[in-house]
Design a protein around this motif. Structure first.
Motif: not given
Length: 441
Positions: A31-34, A121-128, A207-213, A228-233
């Motif tokens: 929803k945040n366009e990530l 890894a998901l936590w670290m990239e969401s932290e970044r 998020p709206n300027n990023a692509t997570l792969v 959803s948990d790490y990047f959705g908010p």
């Protein structure tokens, strides 16, 4: 190739299936366009998590060059919940490796870890993305790191200004920011205030300027929930970036220039042409031309200039296509006392031949076979697949090119090769550069 559309609470999923050579993937938007791209491959217990931000050197303000590359380093400094200087230690302690890289158009961060550390890894990239710490000590530390990188790769490296384009692009792009180097100006970085670095982060690292792969060994449903948990908010701190092309007038008269390098003893003749952006079919045709000219020991320039006439120590020809424009670079290093004018004469003769004669059916078939083989061997690693998926979405707007790009090459004809050589590789459309040792007169 079949597309299966699912409408889910988190967005639109697209699944691709096909033969064994195809890279299957799922993609959707939060929803945040990530934008999220998932490639599941459970053949080995390894996973790569990458985030590609659509920001590069071309997005920097005048007088503040080098910011995108600087952030490639700065965003490893630490976060609200990752202690300063511990990023690499955390990854390596968990059996992984990580890195980042920047171009004129995008910045890419990634971790490759044993698949049981996917959540880390998901936590670290969401932290970044959510909690980067941008302070004076981090900026000062990375400023010195970038200066040392510039000294090693450009200032003190043989042919550094050619390899990193600092001695090329400034002549080809007078208006477009491609004229500035990715590493930027150390004076600009020194003059920047802390608030400017914070503003750059707030503008581009959203998020709206990023692509997570994510590519590798994972459970699809579980991973979707973790994302959803790490990047959705994570909220966007600014509006979605809107870009307009900075138009460059055509080059109509040969640009002659001289660059000197204290780190070399052998000069080089370099010819550079401005060419179409990477999504243009003609950019693909220029890949074919590169292979014809310098693609191995049987290529035209190598056989003529290195092997038969023995006038060149080394030859090169390659296209460097980017999001807005491209460049086509040809060059040669003389053998012995051969003059640079002689090298130019031979390179021009090869271009003239391409412009005036269709390549033979035999040479064309060899070319097709080579690119078919390259396609089969492409994306041989999970890490490479992750990078390709993110790049095709971010810069081409079409993730499925990871499977379909070969069709573009298959559509190229011998007539296309002749046409493109005539359209872009002309003497009045280029930079003619003598790259000389510092001691030369």
């Amino acid at each position: 190739m079949k597309n299966i559309l699912h409408t889910l609470a988190c967005g639109l999923f697209i699944s691709l299936s096909g033969n064994s050579q195809e890279v299957e993937f799922t993609e959707y938007d939060l929803k945040n366009e990530l934008h999220v791209i998932l490639h599941q491959d459970n053949s080995a217990p390894v996973v790569t998590v990458g985030v590609m931000y659509h920001v590069g050197a071309k997005d920097e303000d005048p007088g503040r060059t080098g910011f995108a590359h600087f952030f490639e380093h700065l965003l490893f400094e630490g976060t609200k919940n990752i202690e300063r200087g511990k990023w690499f230690d955390i990854v390596s302690a968990n059996g992984g490796r990580n890195n980042a890289n920047t171009t004129q158009d995008r910045t890419y961060y990634y971790e490759t870890l044993p698949s049981n550390n996917l959540e880390l890894a998901l936590w670290m990239e969401s932290e970044r993305m959510l909690h980067p710490v941008i302070n004076k000590i981090g900026v000062d530390t990375q400023n010195e790191v970038v200066k040392e990188e510039k000294r090693q790769r450009i200032d003190n490296a043989p042919y550094g200004k050619i390899i990193y384009r600092t001695g090329i692009n400034k002549y080809i792009f007078k208006k477009h920011p491609y004229g500035q180097s990715v590493i930027g100006s150390m004076e600009d970085l020194d003059a920047a205030k802390l608030e400017e670095f914070k503003a750059f982060n707030q503008k581009f690292y959203n998020p709206n300027n990023a692509t997570l792969v994510i590519a590798g060994d994972f459970n699809l449903e579980k991973t979707i929930n973790l994302i959803s948990d790490y990047f959705g908010p994570i909220a966007n701190n600014g509006e979605k970036i809107k870009r307009s092309l900075v138009f460059e007038a055509p080059i109509t008269q040969e640009i002659k220039a001289v660059e000197k390098d204290a780190n070399i003893q052998v000069p080089a003749k370099i010819l550079v042409y401005r060419t179409p952006k990477q999504t243009d079919k003609d950019a693909y045709v220029l890949d074919y031309i590169s292979s014809i000219l310098t693609g191995g020991n049987s290529s035209r320039m190598y056989k003529n200039m290195v092997e038969d006439k023995k006038i060149a120590l080394q030859v090169l020809a390659f296209t460097d296509a980017q999001e807005d424009y491209g460049t086509y670079i040809m060059g040669a290093l003389p053998l012995g006392e051969v003059g640079l004018d002689k090298l130019q004469e031979e390179m021009d003769a090869e271009i003239t031949k391409l412009q005036n004669e269709l390549i033979s059916e035999k040479e064309f078939q060899k070319l097709n076979n080579q690119f078919e083989n390259d396609f089969v061997n492409a994306n041989s690693s999970i890490q490479g697949i992750a990078n390709s998926l993110a790049r095709y979405h971010t810069l081409y707007g079409d993730t499925s090119l990871i499977n379909k790009e070969i069709e573009i090459y298959r559509s190229i004809t011998r007539e296309d090769i002749q046409r493109v050589a005539k359209a872009y590789l002309n003497k009045n459309q280029r930079l003619n550069l003598d790259y000389l040792p510092e001691s030369s007169n």
